[in-house]
Scaffold this motif. Sequence first.
Motif, PDB file in Angstrom:
ATOM      1  N   GLY A 305     -15.464 156.934 -19.514  1.00 39.93           N
ATOM      2  CA  GLY A 305     -15.409 155.543 -19.925  1.00 39.93           C
ATOM      3  C   GLY A 305     -14.033 154.956 -20.127  1.00 39.93           C
ATOM      4  N   ILE A 306     -12.966 155.709 -19.812  1.00 41.64           N
ATOM      5  CA  ILE A 306     -11.618 155.174 -20.022  1.00 41.64           C
ATOM      6  C   ILE A 306     -10.711 155.656 -18.890  1.00 41.64           C
ATOM      7  N   ARG A 307      -9.768 154.843 -18.496  1.00 48.16           N
ATOM      8  CA  ARG A 307      -8.840 155.242 -17.440  1.00 48.16           C
ATOM      9  C   ARG A 307      -7.930 156.352 -17.960  1.00 48.16           C
ATOM     10  N   LEU A 308      -7.732 157.343 -17.088  1.00 48.88           N
ATOM     11  CA  LEU A 308      -6.991 158.538 -17.484  1.00 48.88           C
ATOM     12  C   LEU A 308      -5.895 158.803 -16.464  1.00 48.88           C
ATOM     13  N   LEU A 309      -4.654 158.867 -16.947  1.00 46.23           N
ATOM     14  CA  LEU A 309      -3.484 159.042 -16.093  1.00 46.23           C
ATOM     15  C   LEU A 309      -2.671 160.239 -16.584  1.00 46.23           C
ATOM     16  N   VAL A 310      -2.211 161.051 -15.636  1.00 42.85           N
ATOM     17  CA  VAL A 310      -1.364 162.201 -15.954  1.00 42.85           C
ATOM     18  C   VAL A 310       0.052 161.921 -15.470  1.00 42.85           C
ATOM     19  N   LEU A 311       1.036 162.261 -16.299  1.00 42.61           N
ATOM     20  CA  LEU A 311       2.436 162.108 -15.930  1.00 42.61           C
ATOM     21  C   LEU A 311       3.073 163.476 -15.770  1.00 42.61           C
ATOM     22  N   ASP A 312       3.632 163.734 -14.594  1.00 37.60           N
ATOM     23  CA  ASP A 312       4.391 164.950 -14.333  1.00 37.60           C
ATOM     24  C   ASP A 312       5.855 164.595 -14.144  1.00 37.60           C
ATOM     25  N   GLU A 313       6.689 165.615 -14.081  1.00 37.80           N
ATOM     26  CA  GLU A 313       8.093 165.388 -13.747  1.00 37.80           C
ATOM     27  C   GLU A 313       8.173 164.816 -12.335  1.00 37.80           C
ATOM     28  N   PRO A 314       9.096 163.881 -12.091  1.00 36.40           N
ATOM     29  CA  PRO A 314       9.203 163.321 -10.741  1.00 36.40           C
ATOM     30  C   PRO A 314       9.554 164.399  -9.724  1.00 36.40           C
ATOM     31  N   SER A 315       8.888 164.382  -8.593  1.00 40.00           N
ATOM     32  CA  SER A 315       9.115 165.402  -7.569  1.00 40.00           C
ATOM     33  C   SER A 315      10.362 165.112  -6.740  1.00 40.00           C
ATOM     34  N   TYR A 316      10.828 163.865  -6.781  1.00 34.61           N
ATOM     35  CA  TYR A 316      12.066 163.510  -6.088  1.00 34.61           C
ATOM     36  C   TYR A 316      12.596 162.227  -6.711  1.00 34.61           C
ATOM     37  N   ALA A 317      13.887 161.992  -6.525  1.00 33.83           N
ATOM     38  CA  ALA A 317      14.512 160.797  -7.091  1.00 33.83           C
ATOM     39  C   ALA A 317      14.092 159.565  -6.299  1.00 33.83           C
TER      40      ALA A 317
END
Length: 359
Positions: A305-317
């Motif tokens: 019932g809620i939007r779910l977002l995962v944040l990882d380290e950026p894979s490239y600049a």
Amino acid sequence: MIFSKAGFGGAVADFEGAVVAQDAKRSGKAFIRLQETFGRAGETELFAGGPRLAAVLERVPPGPRAVVAVLVGACVERGADAERCAPGVLAGLRTALEGAVAFGEAWAATGGGPFPVPDDGEPGEEIVERTGFAAAVGWWTLSQWETAAVALLNHRAVRAMLGEAAVAEGPDDATVRGQAGGRRGELLRLLTAVAQASGQELRCLSYALQVLDDEPLVVLHRPSATGYLLRLSGIGDNFQLHTLLADALIGGGHVAGRAPAPQEVAVCRETPGQVETQGSFELVAPGGDRLWNEGSPAGIPVVDGIRLLVLDEPSYARTWPAGRFFPGMRGDLILERALEPEETQRWFARVSPAGELTV
């Protein structure tokens, strides 16, 4: 209210009266005057003129109707009441989309071939013979209706008039495309049908119809194993969301990383212009798919019932000009609270382990 007959207000009054009276000759002359006098219109004329033109849109002949709608949108951009103008413009938009769908189907049924590129005139006799007049006008004027509608959809009150978007859960059906409820959903379904029938994708209109307001968002920051509840409104694309997330989480001292400068954040909220910025995260869906910055927040999957977002380290600049996809729309992202460790663990149990990103 009295306007100079030589100005835009006088042209509006003449056009309004001629359209109501169905006086084609008089309305044609007033139509030309509308376009000639708009650039010199004063604030009072624009405020009054936009709603008056919108109220008679349905009675305007199909050809010039879209041009009048663009004028209505321009009045709104300069201060006219968007809510009063919205019903006429949105009704015309729907008619044009329906016509464009019929055009694509008729074009394919009568031999296909490259789709004609609309010009400033009206569709020629050969095109009308193949598809019918209403369908041809719908196709011919679609970009003008997009311009007019987006001008109104910059306003949250107009977006609210279309109803809330229904969302589906799961990685295979996570966006509101084709899943929305009410008038918003019908317009999105018509947009999809236009794309299927003709290959024409109206990206600005699609994104404007998918803008979320007062939408809760759970964000999991995988490197720190922490979670956050935020609420977003008026964010046009994930570039804008990315910068505002970095400001809320890194700038707020919750996670490590590069925080955007104040000006980078300001242009993503309501300050005009663009400022160079740099990515701070990799945006990832719960199932492991990469969520590109070019996408919109409506594409973030819904889980429980809620939007779910995962944040990882950026894979490239990666750098880009920070700003707003819709320069006339105010964006906002509010951090409501950090999740308790137990809550965070429960949410992490719903996402795929870190690994190679899928596209």
